[in-house]
Design a protein around this motif. Structure first.
Motif, PDB file in Angstrom:
ATOM      1  N   PHE A 169       1.375  -1.060  -0.467  1.00 14.08           N
ATOM      2  CA  PHE A 169      -0.110  -0.059  -0.145  1.00 14.08           C
ATOM      3  C   PHE A 169       0.880   1.196   0.440  1.00 14.08           C
ATOM      4  CE2 PHE A 169      -2.910  -3.306   1.272  1.00 14.08           C
ATOM      5  CZ  PHE A 169      -3.880  -2.655   0.581  1.00 14.08           C
ATOM      6  N   HIS A 170       0.803   2.623  -0.709  1.00 17.37           N
ATOM      7  CA  HIS A 170       1.414   3.906  -1.154  1.00 17.37           C
ATOM      8  C   HIS A 170       0.370   4.787  -0.943  1.00 17.37           C
ATOM      9  CE1 HIS A 170       3.834   0.554  -3.264  1.00 17.37           C
ATOM     10  NE2 HIS A 170       4.722   1.343  -2.896  1.00 17.37           N
ATOM     11  N   LEU A 171       0.419   5.767  -0.005  1.00 15.76           N
ATOM     12  CA  LEU A 171      -0.271   7.035   0.307  1.00 15.76           C
ATOM     13  C   LEU A 171       0.475   8.011  -1.034  1.00 15.76           C
ATOM     14  CD1 LEU A 171      -0.003   7.191   4.004  1.00 15.76           C
ATOM     15  CD2 LEU A 171      -1.382   4.666   2.502  1.00 15.76           C
ATOM     16  N   SER A 172      -0.512   8.752  -1.317  1.00 17.83           N
ATOM     17  CA  SER A 172      -0.147   9.437  -1.927  1.00 17.83           C
ATOM     18  C   SER A 172       0.484  11.189  -1.862  1.00 17.83           C
ATOM     19  CB  SER A 172      -1.619  10.069  -3.463  1.00 17.83           C
ATOM     20  OG  SER A 172      -2.316  10.555  -2.843  1.00 17.83           O
ATOM     21  N   THR A 173       1.202  11.033  -1.941  1.00 14.86           N
ATOM     22  CA  THR A 173       1.944  12.320  -1.406  1.00 14.86           C
ATOM     23  C   THR A 173       0.586  13.756  -1.476  1.00 14.86           C
ATOM     24  OG1 THR A 173       3.170  13.316  -3.748  1.00 14.86           O
ATOM     25  CG2 THR A 173       3.833  12.225  -1.664  1.00 14.86           C
ATOM     26  N   ASP A 174      -0.216  14.209  -2.293  1.00 14.81           N
ATOM     27  CA  ASP A 174      -0.938  14.703  -2.221  1.00 14.81           C
ATOM     28  C   ASP A 174      -1.635  15.176  -1.024  1.00 14.81           C
ATOM     29  OD1 ASP A 174      -2.966  13.086  -3.618  1.00 14.81           O
ATOM     30  OD2 ASP A 174      -3.028  14.429  -5.420  1.00 14.81           O
ATOM     31  N   GLY A 175      -1.935  13.208  -0.140  1.00 19.48           N
ATOM     32  CA  GLY A 175      -3.167  13.094   0.986  1.00 19.48           C
ATOM     33  C   GLY A 175      -4.897  13.251   0.104  1.00 19.48           C
ATOM     34  N   THR A 176      -4.357  12.408  -1.581  1.00 11.09           N
ATOM     35  CA  THR A 176      -6.043  12.285  -1.467  1.00 11.09           C
ATOM     36  C   THR A 176      -6.440  10.484  -2.267  1.00 11.09           C
ATOM     37  OG1 THR A 176      -5.356  13.324  -4.049  1.00 11.09           O
ATOM     38  CG2 THR A 176      -5.876  14.464  -2.120  1.00 11.09           C
ATOM     39  N   ARG A 177      -5.185   9.897  -2.437  1.00 13.10           N
ATOM     40  CA  ARG A 177      -5.298   8.232  -2.949  1.00 13.10           C
ATOM     41  C   ARG A 177      -4.336   7.933  -2.020  1.00 13.10           C
ATOM     42  NH1 ARG A 177      -7.233  10.135  -8.691  1.00 13.10           N
ATOM     43  NH2 ARG A 177      -7.499   8.146  -8.804  1.00 13.10           N
ATOM     44  N   VAL A 178      -4.648   6.674  -1.977  1.00 17.93           N
ATOM     45  CA  VAL A 178      -3.969   5.421  -1.986  1.00 17.93           C
ATOM     46  C   VAL A 178      -3.920   3.877  -2.847  1.00 17.93           C
ATOM     47  CG1 VAL A 178      -3.915   2.715  -0.497  1.00 17.93           C
ATOM     48  CG2 VAL A 178      -4.960   4.930   0.620  1.00 17.93           C
ATOM     49  N   LEU A 179      -2.858   4.069  -3.064  1.00  9.38           N
ATOM     50  CA  LEU A 179      -2.492   3.029  -4.681  1.00  9.38           C
ATOM     51  C   LEU A 179      -2.199   1.592  -4.237  1.00  9.38           C
ATOM     52  CD1 LEU A 179      -1.287   3.131  -7.592  1.00  9.38           C
ATOM     53  CD2 LEU A 179       0.100   1.799  -6.135  1.00  9.38           C
ATOM     54  N   ASN A 180      -2.747   0.753  -4.116  1.00 11.10           N
ATOM     55  CA  ASN A 180      -2.700  -1.242  -3.682  1.00 11.10           C
ATOM     56  C   ASN A 180      -2.080  -1.624  -4.727  1.00 11.10           C
ATOM     57  OD1 ASN A 180      -2.296  -3.596  -2.593  1.00 11.10           O
ATOM     58  ND2 ASN A 180      -4.250  -4.009  -2.264  1.00 11.10           N
ATOM     59  N   TYR A 181      -0.182  -2.158  -4.617  1.00 11.13           N
ATOM     60  CA  TYR A 181       0.276  -2.840  -5.677  1.00 11.13           C
ATOM     61  C   TYR A 181      -0.218  -4.498  -5.270  1.00 11.13           C
ATOM     62  CZ  TYR A 181       4.147  -4.463  -8.637  1.00 11.13           C
ATOM     63  OH  TYR A 181       5.023  -4.989  -9.482  1.00 11.13           O
ATOM     64  N   ALA A 182      -0.444  -5.274  -5.955  1.00 10.07           N
ATOM     65  CA  ALA A 182      -1.106  -6.692  -4.696  1.00 10.07           C
ATOM     66  C   ALA A 182      -0.052  -7.215  -5.849  1.00 10.07           C
ATOM     67  CB  ALA A 182      -3.011  -6.473  -4.816  1.00 10.07           C
ATOM     68  N   GLU A 183       0.392  -8.650  -5.425  1.00 11.04           N
ATOM     69  CA  GLU A 183       0.479  -9.710  -6.382  1.00 11.04           C
ATOM     70  C   GLU A 183      -0.535 -10.714  -6.612  1.00 11.04           C
ATOM     71  OE1 GLU A 183       5.079  -8.978  -5.890  1.00 11.04           O
ATOM     72  OE2 GLU A 183       4.484  -9.210  -4.245  1.00 11.04           O
ATOM     73  N   TRP A 184      -0.233 -11.332  -7.566  1.00  7.95           N
ATOM     74  CA  TRP A 184      -1.205 -12.496  -7.436  1.00  7.95           C
ATOM     75  C   TRP A 184      -0.542 -13.641  -8.133  1.00  7.95           C
ATOM     76  CZ3 TRP A 184      -6.155 -13.523  -4.893  1.00  7.95           C
ATOM     77  CH2 TRP A 184      -7.156 -12.682  -4.348  1.00  7.95           C
ATOM     78  N   ALA A 185      -0.768 -15.338  -7.455  1.00  7.61           N
ATOM     79  CA  ALA A 185      -0.573 -16.006  -8.625  1.00  7.61           C
ATOM     80  C   ALA A 185      -0.569 -15.595  -9.384  1.00  7.61           C
ATOM     81  CB  ALA A 185      -1.255 -17.241  -8.039  1.00  7.61           C
ATOM     82  N   SER A 186      -1.695 -15.145 -10.369  1.00  7.40           N
ATOM     83  CA  SER A 186      -2.087 -15.686 -11.992  1.00  7.40           C
ATOM     84  C   SER A 186      -3.188 -14.554 -11.427  1.00  7.40           C
ATOM     85  CB  SER A 186      -2.895 -16.807 -12.536  1.00  7.40           C
ATOM     86  OG  SER A 186      -3.643 -17.327 -11.332  1.00  7.40           O
TER      87      SER A 186
END
Length: 234
Positions: A169-186
């Motif tokens: 999970f990553h937080l945008s520096t402007d305080g408005t968004r969250v980005l989840n980079y999720a790793e899946w098997a497929s």
């Protein structure tokens, strides 16, 4: 020097002080492949631009139209120095090889939390899922509280899907968004998780309902990608 790598990035690398995500729209699967190769050539023919860049990765979207870019910088200042001195020559070469690329913007983030099974069993992600969440206005406390609520729901999930490898999970520096980079098997594993009972990948629990109805939650999008290219210092 610059070299290609098939290895996926370490999203939780503590040296990464400024992760950047951006998306290009190129239009077709052929142009996706052409753009990836153009990036590789433009970078490989030049020295690695800075010690402060730890890695640069490209992903082809399952929508057959987009490319995701993820770069790992130690600081925003190092990235800005690259933009001033080294970026444009690469952009010009790529645009000559693949005209008409639509650059959809650059997201500046900070890594907040990562989680997944304690033992990944050496599994390599077969699909990367990007969950982009937008809130109504900037609120860093809300960003962190929402991610913490997601982790609480995950930790109490009664039926976790075995195809999930890790979530970053990553937080945008402007305080408005969250980005989840999720790793899946497929990709299929992710689709099966979405098709299970519940709204999204979680079961129909009160904790997941709290996540999905969080005050100020404006929108969320889900996109699947394949890791297509890694560039690292040689």
């Amino acid at each position: 020097m610059t070299r290609r790598s098939d290895a996926h990035p370490d999203l939780a690398d503590p040296r990464v002080g400024a992760p950047f995500f951006s998306t290009w729209r190129v239009g077709t699967p052929l142009r996706q492949r052409q753009a990836v190769e153009a990036v590789a050539v433009a970078w490989e023919r030049r020295p690695w631009p800075a010690d402060d860049l730890l890695g640069y990765h490209l992903y082809t979207g399952h929508d057959t139209s987009t490319l995701l870019h993820y770069s790992q910088w130690t600081s925003e200042q190092a990235y800005e120095a690259f933009v001033r001195t080294r970026r444009q020559e690469r952009v010009d070469e790529i645009d000559t090889a693949v005209p008409g690329i639509e650059r959809l913007g650059l997201g500046r983030y900070r890594h907040y939390r990562s989680g997944g099974p304690a033992d990944r069993g050496g599994r390599v992600p077969g699909c990367v899922v990007i969950v982009d969440v937008e809130f109504e206005g900037p609120d860093p406390d809300r960003q962190r509280a929402w991610v913490d609520a997601v982790f609480e729901a995950l930790e109490n999930e009664p039926a976790p899907h075995p195809g999930g490898i890790a979530a970053h999970f990553h937080l945008s520096t402007d305080g408005t968004r969250v980005l989840n980079y999720a790793e899946w098997a497929s990709a299929q594993a992710h689709l099966e998780a979405l098709a299970a009972p519940g709204d999204g990948i979680g079961s129909a629990t009160a904790l997941w309902e709290r996540v999905q109805t969080w005050p100020g939650l404006k929108s969320s999008t889900v996109s699947r990608y394949d890791h297509a290219l890694g560039l690292v210092p040689g």
